[in-house]
Design a protein around this motif. Sequence first.
Motif, mmCIF file in Angstrom:
data_model
loop_
_atom_site.group_PDB
_atom_site.id
_atom_site.type_symbol
_atom_site.label_atom_id
_atom_site.label_comp_id
_atom_site.label_asym_id
_atom_site.label_seq_id
_atom_site.Cartn_x
_atom_site.Cartn_y
_atom_site.Cartn_z
ATOM 1 N N ASP A 22 26.360 31.341 43.582
ATOM 2 C CA ASP A 22 27.449 30.938 42.689
ATOM 3 C C ASP A 22 27.104 29.654 41.945
ATOM 4 O OD1 ASP A 22 29.865 30.705 41.425
ATOM 5 O OD2 ASP A 22 30.985 30.087 43.184
ATOM 6 N N ASN A 32 27.852 40.151 41.606
ATOM 7 C CA ASN A 32 29.221 39.668 41.454
ATOM 8 C C ASN A 32 29.286 38.486 40.497
ATOM 9 O OD1 ASN A 32 32.020 39.921 42.185
ATOM 10 N ND2 ASN A 32 31.790 38.018 43.321
ATOM 11 N N GLU A 33 28.233 37.659 40.485
ATOM 12 C CA GLU A 33 28.199 36.516 39.576
ATOM 13 C C GLU A 33 27.815 36.907 38.164
ATOM 14 O OE1 GLU A 33 29.136 33.372 40.209
ATOM 15 O OE2 GLU A 33 29.738 34.107 42.182
ATOM 16 N N GLN A 89 32.125 48.205 45.091
ATOM 17 C CA GLN A 89 32.902 47.109 45.667
ATOM 18 C C GLN A 89 33.115 45.956 44.697
ATOM 19 O OE1 GLN A 89 30.446 46.205 49.043
ATOM 20 N NE2 GLN A 89 31.097 48.002 50.222
ATOM 21 N N LEU A 90 32.374 45.941 43.588
ATOM 22 C CA LEU A 90 32.507 44.863 42.619
ATOM 23 C C LEU A 90 33.817 44.945 41.836
ATOM 24 C CD1 LEU A 90 28.850 44.857 41.234
ATOM 25 C CD2 LEU A 90 29.853 43.228 42.849
ATOM 26 N N ASN A 91 34.432 46.128 41.843
ATOM 27 C CA ASN A 91 35.734 46.329 41.199
ATOM 28 C C ASN A 91 35.726 46.010 39.700
ATOM 29 O OD1 ASN A 91 37.085 47.153 43.615
ATOM 30 N ND2 ASN A 91 37.229 44.999 44.239
ATOM 31 N N ARG A 92 34.644 46.346 39.038
ATOM 32 C CA ARG A 92 34.635 46.235 37.583
ATOM 33 C C ARG A 92 35.337 47.465 37.000
ATOM 34 N NH1 ARG A 92 32.827 41.856 39.409
ATOM 35 N NH2 ARG A 92 31.386 40.550 38.215
ATOM 36 N N GLU A 128 25.469 32.511 33.779
ATOM 37 C CA GLU A 128 26.421 33.591 34.042
ATOM 38 C C GLU A 128 27.422 33.794 32.910
ATOM 39 O OE1 GLU A 128 28.313 32.660 37.689
ATOM 40 O OE2 GLU A 128 29.377 30.905 36.922
ATOM 41 N N LYS A 174 28.004 48.421 44.192
ATOM 42 C CA LYS A 174 28.498 48.417 42.805
ATOM 43 C C LYS A 174 29.973 48.814 42.762
ATOM 44 C CE LYS A 174 27.971 53.044 40.922
ATOM 45 N NZ LYS A 174 27.222 53.954 40.058
ATOM 46 N N ARG A 182 24.593 41.816 46.329
ATOM 47 C CA ARG A 182 26.030 41.824 46.072
ATOM 48 C C ARG A 182 26.475 40.511 45.434
ATOM 49 N NH1 ARG A 182 29.489 41.708 51.272
ATOM 50 N NH2 ARG A 182 28.835 39.527 51.090
ATOM 51 N N ASP A 183 25.993 39.380 45.968
ATOM 52 C CA ASP A 183 26.386 38.083 45.425
ATOM 53 C C ASP A 183 25.864 37.883 44.008
ATOM 54 O OD1 ASP A 183 27.644 37.588 47.822
ATOM 55 O OD2 ASP A 183 26.072 36.272 48.615
ATOM 56 N N GLN A 218 32.998 40.660 33.299
ATOM 57 C CA GLN A 218 34.298 41.209 33.667
ATOM 58 C C GLN A 218 34.708 42.334 32.727
ATOM 59 O OE1 GLN A 218 36.056 40.487 36.423
ATOM 60 N NE2 GLN A 218 34.329 39.154 37.000
#
Length: 342
Positions: free
Chosen positions: A137, A178-179, A220-223, A144, A218, A174-175, A183
């Motif tokens: 992060d 996610n970064e 689980q990223l909820n895009r 990012e 992918k 995953r991290d 969105q």
Amino acid sequence: MFKIFVEDSVLRRILDSGNSQAKRSLSLLLKLLRMQKTVYVSSVDATWIKTLKSEHKINADSSQSDYILNIARHPETVLKNPSSLFILNIPDTKAREIQKSYGVLCISGEVLNIAPLIDINDIHVSNEREKLGRGWDSVLDSIETLPSNSLLISDRYLFAFRHPNAGDGMRNIRDILNELLPQKFAGGEYHVTVIFDNVAKHNTYTFDEIATHLNKIKQQLNRDYPIMMEVLGITPVCSIYNNLHSRLIISNYYMVEASHKLAAFNCETGTARQIIIPLALFTMSSLNSTSTPPLKAIEQTLATLRDFSGTLPRITDHNTYLYAVNGQRMEKCLGIRNRLIK
């Protein structure tokens, strides 16, 4: 990979202002235009094209004139050139919307700012079992916010360990995703490709398990847009093996290089002593022709993959790699799908 498409009316304003060195940002933009092998301009005036080359040192090409002029009405067409800079005669709000929706760098003639393309010399040094900010992060803060429509992650030893303190590749993927994944994306599928050494993976992993787990990540990223998860497990006899030594994250406007491993963190704690460097496409010194732009390193890796991909339909031995898309193992790969290498 990187191209510049510019509306002629904006280019004329750039040259009028830039010649007087009125603004530093315009000076940088002029340097960028002049260092390109080709700049695509929306002009059919042959005399002006010659003038651009002879007087302004810009190697202009008018072959994409219609394409450039139609982008405002059909912004989805920017994905035909997904790693390019578009400089258009449109309001800044429209340019920002194209950028957010399609993951390309689009700027308005009203706000000629190429700062996102210039690296800020952000360097991170991690150490084993020591905290480094917020982990990925923190490390990815400088890049990012850049537009993105595709991502390539390459580390031969990405899945060599399963213990978090040694570097859990799945958790780090995953991290990272996610970064870095935006969105919002309106260009259809966002492309992710993960490349690793299938022989060097931990002995409790199977290739199918890795492909399936990455596909779950992918989800689980909820895009709210579809993500294509492409997985390539190479072996030491694969033709591209020796050219993929570096540990890299590559997108259309940046790269991240880790000197030891991309499985770099257990949450925010380092798993190895190493340097991790996020890089935009250009540096100030490269624009001044005193160093090599990071773009060249990106292009070298993508050229390796592009050449490999081009040979796949013709080869008879597909046993040097394993391949999966969206969690489904494929008998063979007939071409890497990621738009970064198109």
